[in-house]
Scaffold this motif. Structure first.
Motif, short mmCIF file in Angstrom:
data_model
loop_
_atom_site.label_atom_id
_atom_site.label_comp_id
_atom_site.label_asym_id
_atom_site.label_seq_id
_atom_site.Cartn_x
_atom_site.Cartn_y
_atom_site.Cartn_z
N UNK A 19 30.35 45.45 30.84
CA UNK A 19 29.69 45.29 31.99
C UNK A 19 30.50 45.32 33.18
N UNK B 58 31.44 48.61 34.12
CA UNK B 58 30.18 49.35 35.00
C UNK B 58 30.37 48.78 36.41
N UNK B 59 30.58 47.61 36.73
CA UNK B 59 30.47 47.15 37.95
C UNK B 59 31.66 47.70 38.78
N UNK C 151 30.86 51.49 39.25
CA UNK C 151 29.56 51.78 40.11
C UNK C 151 30.05 51.37 41.60
#
Lengths: 202, 134
Positions: free
Chosen positions: B42, B45-46, B49
């Motif tokens: 996660x 992804x942060x 992104x």
């Protein structure tokens, strides 16, 4: 003789006990690993769905995390209808896009950061200011059938769309509260949340 | 001649050895099944992104980060806005540190905390976006 028989019996009982304990411990550990593997597969699915949704709703070349809200909603609904073995929940900020199945605390969730364009802004009030840059506004309800557009009175049949001068702000007023909507100008940051859970169906 | 020292009984020793045997086998199973540790997906992804958005469109309040890296002056002018923009992009439970050729933005991560960094190239040099939990 009796002592030797008792010792042998104790040894057999101890060996059986140790074997049972060992077997039980291995079964418990194996079950934990199977559960972890299942969580991993849901995590992989959630990641895959988040990539697919970003690609399907992408604005531009598709590698910018800029998405169209309506296309994202359509893609989420389509994705949810494809799967029977898993439940899929997708939300954009606080807005739920699809809820396939009953939400539970199990499953895997992936959060993605996106910039959302063309998101609709809905407002209700007796006086509403539309920011500059907005080309049109949709009047959903106007109880009196009349509005003041920048101070000029005009009759409206709802729902109706009115063209605006995008170079300036626009003031819309009425005696009774009216409801209008217009596309948001620019992108807004949101979190796309994708949760995959095992289906409750047998 | 008898000794006053207490002695463990043979069955107690056997039980102890048996438990050690069980622990050894279970540990072997666990070690053989677990692979090398990977970064929190996660967080990854942060970080990815955030880097992608900074590079492509910028945040709600800032242009793409490439424009902030055109010169030292441009960076200093946009630095404060960049902080506000990334704060608005990330959830409250995350902090960030962005390393650019002209300086850094954000908060230096403390030691012994899990971080994920993603590096992206711009025409004016690379940026490294590091994300970690508060």
């Amino acid at each position: 003789m009796l002592s030797e028989g008792t010792s042998l019996l104790s040894l057999v009982a101890a060996l059986v006990g140790v074997t049972l304990l060992l077997g039980g411990a291995i079964v418990i550990v194996e079950a934990a690993f199977i559960e972890a593997d299942r969580d991993t597969s849901e995590q992989v699915l959630a990641e895959g769905y988040s990539d697919r949704l970003l690609e399907a709703a992408a604005v531009g070349d598709g590698h910018t995390n800029v998405v169209d809200a309506e296309q994202l909603s359509t893609a989420a609904t389509a994705a949810a209808s494809e799967t029977d073995q898993y439940q899929l929940h997708v939300s954009l900020g606080e807005r739920s896009l699809t809820n396939h199945g009953e939400p539970s605390t199990k499953g895997a969730t992936v959060n993605r950061l996106v910039m959302v364009v063309d998101e609709e802004v809905k407002q209700t009030g007796a006086t509403i200011t539309i920011p500059s840059g907005v080309p049109t506004v949709k009047i959903h309800t106007a109880p009196d059938g009349r509005i003041l557009l920048n101070g000029t009175s005009m009759a409206v049949d709802t729902p109706t769309a009115i063209s605006l001068d995008p170079t300036t702000e626009t003031a819309i007023a009425a005696d009774e509260p009216i409801t209008v909507s217009y596309p948001r100008i620019g992108e807004q940051a949101h979190q796309l949340t994708v949760t995959v859970e095992p289906s409750n169906d047998p | 001649m008898t000794s006053d020292r207490a002695q463990l009984s043979i069955p107690a020793i056997e039980i102890g050895i048996g438990m050690l045997l069980i622990l050894a086998v279970v540990s072997l199973v666990i070690v053989s099944r677990s692979g090398p540790s990977e970064p929190d997906p996660q967080l990854a992804y942060y970080a990815a992104d955030t880097a992608t958005i900074l590079l492509s469109t910028g945040t709600e309040t800032t242009p793409p980060i490439g424009q902030c890296l055109e010169s030292q002056q441009a960076f200093h002018q946009q630095c404060e806005k960049l902080t506000t923009g990334v704060n608005g992009l990330l959830p409250d439970y995350l902090l960030y540190h962005i390393d650019t050729p002209y300086g850094t933005v954000g908060y230096e991560p403390p030691e012994n905390i899990e971080t994920v960094t993603r590096v992206r190239a711009t025409p004016h040099g690379s940026i490294a976006v590091t994300i970690y939990y508060v």
